[in-house]
Structures are given as C-alpha cells and as structure tokens.
Write a protein that holds these residues in place. Structure first.
Motif, PDB file in Angstrom:
ATOM      1  N   UNK A 334       0.828  -1.196   0.000  1.00 51.17           N
ATOM      2  CA  UNK A 334       0.000   0.000   0.000  1.00 51.17           C
ATOM      3  C   UNK A 334       0.873   1.261   0.000  1.00 51.17           C
ATOM      4  N   UNK A 335       0.527   2.194  -0.863  1.00 54.21           N
ATOM      5  CA  UNK A 335       1.258   3.453  -0.932  1.00 54.21           C
ATOM      6  C   UNK A 335       2.564   3.387  -1.685  1.00 54.21           C
ATOM      7  N   UNK A 336       2.911   2.223  -2.237  1.00 53.74           N
ATOM      8  CA  UNK A 336       4.222   2.049  -2.874  1.00 53.74           C
ATOM      9  C   UNK A 336       4.245   2.584  -4.297  1.00 53.74           C
ATOM     10  N   UNK A 337       5.456   2.867  -4.773  1.00 52.16           N
ATOM     11  CA  UNK A 337       5.662   3.282  -6.158  1.00 52.16           C
ATOM     12  C   UNK A 337       5.247   2.168  -7.107  1.00 52.16           C
ATOM     13  N   UNK A 338       5.576   0.940  -6.738  1.00 50.73           N
ATOM     14  CA  UNK A 338       5.215  -0.189  -7.588  1.00 50.73           C
ATOM     15  C   UNK A 338       3.716  -0.319  -7.773  1.00 50.73           C
ATOM     16  N   UNK A 339       2.959  -0.130  -6.675  1.00 54.21           N
ATOM     17  CA  UNK A 339       1.508  -0.217  -6.767  1.00 54.21           C
ATOM     18  C   UNK A 339       0.955   0.909  -7.636  1.00 54.21           C
ATOM     19  N   UNK A 340       1.491   2.130  -7.480  1.00 54.68           N
ATOM     20  CA  UNK A 340       1.003   3.236  -8.306  1.00 54.68           C
ATOM     21  C   UNK A 340       1.280   2.982  -9.786  1.00 54.68           C
ATOM     22  N   UNK A 341       2.474   2.492 -10.096  1.00 52.69           N
ATOM     23  CA  UNK A 341       2.811   2.213 -11.498  1.00 52.69           C
ATOM     24  C   UNK A 341       1.828   1.218 -12.095  1.00 52.69           C
ATOM     25  N   UNK A 342       1.498   0.173 -11.335  1.00 51.69           N
ATOM     26  CA  UNK A 342       0.564  -0.832 -11.835  1.00 51.69           C
ATOM     27  C   UNK A 342      -0.860  -0.283 -11.934  1.00 51.69           C
ATOM     28  N   UNK A 343      -1.237   0.576 -10.987  1.00 50.74           N
ATOM     29  CA  UNK A 343      -2.571   1.180 -11.029  1.00 50.74           C
ATOM     30  C   UNK A 343      -2.712   2.076 -12.251  1.00 50.74           C
ATOM     31  N   UNK A 344      -1.691   2.886 -12.497  1.00 53.58           N
ATOM     32  CA  UNK A 344      -1.720   3.758 -13.678  1.00 53.58           C
ATOM     33  C   UNK A 344      -1.750   2.934 -14.956  1.00 53.58           C
ATOM     34  N   UNK A 345      -1.026   1.849 -14.958  1.00 52.43           N
ATOM     35  CA  UNK A 345      -1.033   0.949 -16.119  1.00 52.43           C
ATOM     36  C   UNK A 345      -2.447   0.423 -16.372  1.00 52.43           C
ATOM     37  N   UNK A 346      -3.141   0.057 -15.313  1.00 51.09           N
ATOM     38  CA  UNK A 346      -4.503  -0.449 -15.460  1.00 51.09           C
ATOM     39  C   UNK A 346      -5.455   0.653 -15.908  1.00 51.09           C
ATOM     40  N   UNK A 347      -5.248   1.879 -15.380  1.00 55.20           N
ATOM     41  CA  UNK A 347      -6.143   2.988 -15.700  1.00 55.20           C
ATOM     42  C   UNK A 347      -5.961   3.504 -17.123  1.00 55.20           C
ATOM     43  N   UNK A 348      -4.713   3.539 -17.587  1.00 52.50           N
ATOM     44  CA  UNK A 348      -4.421   4.198 -18.859  1.00 52.50           C
ATOM     45  C   UNK A 348      -3.869   3.262 -19.924  1.00 52.50           C
ATOM     46  N   UNK A 349      -3.815   1.982 -19.617  1.00 49.20           N
ATOM     47  CA  UNK A 349      -3.381   0.964 -20.575  1.00 49.20           C
ATOM     48  C   UNK A 349      -1.913   1.096 -20.960  1.00 49.20           C
ATOM     49  N   UNK A 350      -1.159   1.804 -20.193  1.00 52.67           N
ATOM     50  CA  UNK A 350       0.295   1.878 -20.368  1.00 52.67           C
ATOM     51  C   UNK A 350       0.905   2.465 -19.105  1.00 52.67           C
ATOM     52  N   UNK A 351       2.158   2.120 -18.874  1.00 56.21           N
ATOM     53  CA  UNK A 351       2.852   2.618 -17.684  1.00 56.21           C
ATOM     54  C   UNK A 351       3.194   4.104 -17.834  1.00 56.21           C
ATOM     55  N   UNK A 352       3.388   4.803 -16.718  1.00 58.57           N
ATOM     56  CA  UNK A 352       3.834   6.201 -16.812  1.00 58.57           C
ATOM     57  C   UNK A 352       5.195   6.280 -17.504  1.00 58.57           C
TER      58      UNK A 352
END
Length: 415
Positions: A334-352
């Motif tokens: 929770x709160x990790x950079x790894x989790x955010x990267x994966x969440x953004x990947x799911x939201x926008x269909x590509x990594x930041x």
C-alpha cells in the motif's frame, strides 16, 4: 555455393592468414546471445549465412557502437568476416540508457525514474528532497531531473519555494554538471523538467542553458506537439548530432522564441503532486483542462512523493515525509511506487513515462526495480550513491533542534 563444411573451413583459414584467431560455434537454429572471448576480449556475435544454413559466431570488436568525431554512432564489424556469408550487420551490444533493449525503443515507450527537486540536497533541511547530488543521481540511473527555479539578484537559481528557504545555486552551474556528465556518457538520454516557479519570461532561461552547453544538446522535434508514436528512438536521438537532452518547462514556455525549451503540457500531463494521500491516484491534475480523449497521445508523469502536512496559525505547510520512505518508494504494498505504477497501467493501458520521486535512494534500488518491471527488463547495475541516507528529521528531537532555523524561514515565507 559453399556447403556448411566448406564455409567453416573458409572462416577458419581466413583469419589465420591474417594472423587473427576466430572463435566459431555452430548451432542448429537461430542466433543465440552473444558472449565474450576470454582470449581476445572481443564480443562474439551471431552471423547468419545467406542460404539459411547454420549460424556461425565470429569475433567482433567489443565496442560495436563507436562515437565518431562528429558524435555520430556507427556500426562496425571485423574486416576479415568472409564476404561469402552475406551477413547482415550484427545487433549492437552498446546500451542506451543502461539497456541494450532501449536503443530501438522510442523515447516515449520507456519508463524513466525522475528525481523530484533534484537540486535540493541539504542535510538537516526540511526543504530537501534528495540525499545525493545530481552527478550521483545520474550515475545511479536517474534520467529525469526536475527542479524549481527563481530569479535572485538578476540570476536564475534553483530555489525551493523561496531562495531564503533553500537555495541550491545558479541553474547554469547545476546544468554544467549535467552537460559534463552527458559528454562523459555519450549513449545516455536525459530529460530536464524546469519548474518555472518565478513565472519568468522564457528568454531569461536562454543564457544559463546556452552557457552551460545544454542548449547545444537539446532535442528539438521536427514537428511541434508530436504524439507518443512520433518520438524518435533513443538510438536516433543519440545519432542525430547527439541531441540527447529533452528540456521541458511547465509554465511560460514559448517554442517560437526558444525552440529547445518544450512546453511541457503540450507533450505531457501529470498526476496530482504534493500528495498527502497515500493512495496516489492516477487521475489527471495538470494541465487542468487536459482533454481526456487526448491523454493517450501524450507522455505522462506519475508524481509519487509523499508529504506531511503541518498547520501553523491556519497556514498549510507541506514537508517531505521521510518516515515512510521505505514504503513510499517500495516495489509493492500500500502506498508504494510499484503499486502506483501498476494502477496507472490499469487505468491508462500503459505505464507512466516518468516516475517522479523524493529520496530515490531509499530503499536501496527499489525505484529502479519498479521501472525495470515496467520496462520488462532486468534491473542492472548497483544502487545507490555512497552517502548514507539521512534519518527522518521527525524521528529525533536532536535533529528537530537543528531544523528550527528552517522552520522559522518556512513560517516567515507563508506569513
């Protein structure tokens, strides 16, 4: 036409006639990974026959990509490779941005780790955002450098909110270090994001960028407002007269006046910054008027630096949360950079494209592991710089006493 046995004989005899040694292996299928010849120190790379016969390995120069005096990359191979093979040029083993795999990837198809407020390195300062200086940052693998600039006595400085709070010195001096590093590392591409905190005219930045040498290395797109599928590959940027610095500015950029300072929000959007929310949403924050149907055409940056909020006399003051760095910059949880990267990947269909973090060296190497996973490569090299990371200023009362002057400046800044 030579059969495989005759071809092997030619390959063996030709280098012998020239006083050289060949290392040869035959495989039944396609080329395998290259290896180093311990006798010659050169790299053996696959060369296929024109007839689709067995693969033959021959010694090639270790540096397959050499920098010519003009700065242009060229691909070479040993002059004694038999012409009868009609072999294509071997694949390069020279990394671009630390990875061979990145050379043929577009600039826009890579996830980079960025140092939030890169210049602000000062022990026992509540306004500091990094432990290690910019040269150490680049050596460790940071490839985006962000900082906030203000004018002080006619000279542009990197200052955090106010030059009274934390002054990291002239922008020109900082950028000279960056340029020196780029010249020492000719196969690296670096992004510089200028936070125009003082809302200065873009012309004010021409002097520090030109005198530092960064303007000479700055990439200028052939067309304005290019989309993510129009960016060149890293190798193309490196080969194009060494234009290996991409310079963005958040506010007041004018590409018609200074073409090498790109208007950030024409090319990129950002998630919310100055976060106190450990959920780190992947929603659009800047520009506020970003059309959602245009998001997939632009680069995007995930702001992942956690802050602690103080309220003094009704005024809201944010300082970096150094207590939770192990979790914030972590690979998972929770709160990790790894989790955010994966969440953004799911939201926008590509990594930041950019992961912007505070104190990137804590915990050791974690932020680079997150980027490696996003890029589908194995993390290489070591991390991080030798300086011991500072302890959380909120954890020790003795440290807090040393921070009182900074607190006083913070209070005076907001009142």
């Amino acid at each position: 036409m030579l059969d495989p046995c005759q071809l092997l004989l030619v390959v063996c005899l030709a280098p012998a006639a020239l006083g050289q040694t060949a290392v040869i292996s035959v495989t039944a299928s396609g080329p395998s990974s290259s290896f180093t010849n311990p006798q010659t120190g050169t790299i053996a790379s696959p060369v296929s026959t024109a007839t689709g016969g067995p693969d033959i390995r021959v010694d090639l120069p270790t540096s397959l990509l050499g920098e010519t005096p003009s700065g242009i990359l060229t691909t070479t191979r040993s002059s004694w490779v038999p012409a009868v093979t009609s072999a294509p040029e071997p694949a390069s083993t020279q990394p671009c941005n630390l990875y061979v795999e990145f050379c043929n990837r577009r600039y826009s198809d890579i996830t980079y780790v960025g140092a939030h407020n890169s210049p602000f390195v000062k022990e026992y300062s509540l306004a500091a955002n990094q432990n290690l200086d910019v040269k150490a940052q680049l050596n460790d693998g940071i490839r985006m450098l962000q900082g906030q600039a203000h004018k002080l006595n006619g000279t542009i400085h990197y200052c955090h909110t106010s030059c009274d709070l934390l002054n990291a010195g002239p922008v020109e001096v900082y950028l000279k270090t960056v340029v020196g590093w780029l010249r020492d590392n000719p196969f690296e591409v670096v992004t510089v994001l200028i936070g125009n905190g003082g809302f200065l005219n873009v012309r004010d930045y021409s002097e520090p960028l030109e005198k530092s040498g960064l303007a000479e290395l700055a990439y200028i797109p052939k067309e304005r407002n290019i989309k993510i599928d129009q960016w060149p590959t890293l190798s193309e940027m490196i080969q194009t007269a060494g234009k290996r610095a991409v310079v963005f500015m958040d506010y007041k950029a004018d590409e018609g006046t200074i073409p090498y300072i790109l208007d950030e929000f024409k090319y990129m959007w950002e998630t919310p910054f100055s976060q106190t929310d450990e959920n780190f949403p992947c929603t659009i924050d800047r520009p506020s008027d970003q059309p959602k149907n245009d998001t997939q055409g632009k680069l995007y940056m995930a702001n992942h630096n956690l802050n602690t909020e103080f309220s003094i006399a009704g005024k809201r003051i944010l300082i970096p949360n150094t207590v939770d760095l192990e979790e914030t910059n972590g690979v998972s949880g929770f709160g990790s950079l790894g989790l955010m990267a994966n969440t953004c990947r799911a939201d926008w269909d590509r990594y930041p494209n950019f992961l912007l973090v505070d104190f990137y060296d804590v915990p050791d190497g974690a932020v680079f592991e997150v980027a490696a996973r996003a890029n589908n490569v194995s993390q290489g090299g070591g991390c991080c710089g030798k300086k011991k990371s500072i302890a959380s200023p909120l954890m020790k009362a003795t440290d807090l006493l040393l921070l009182l002057p900074t607190l006083a400046i913070l209070i005076s800044t907001f009142f």
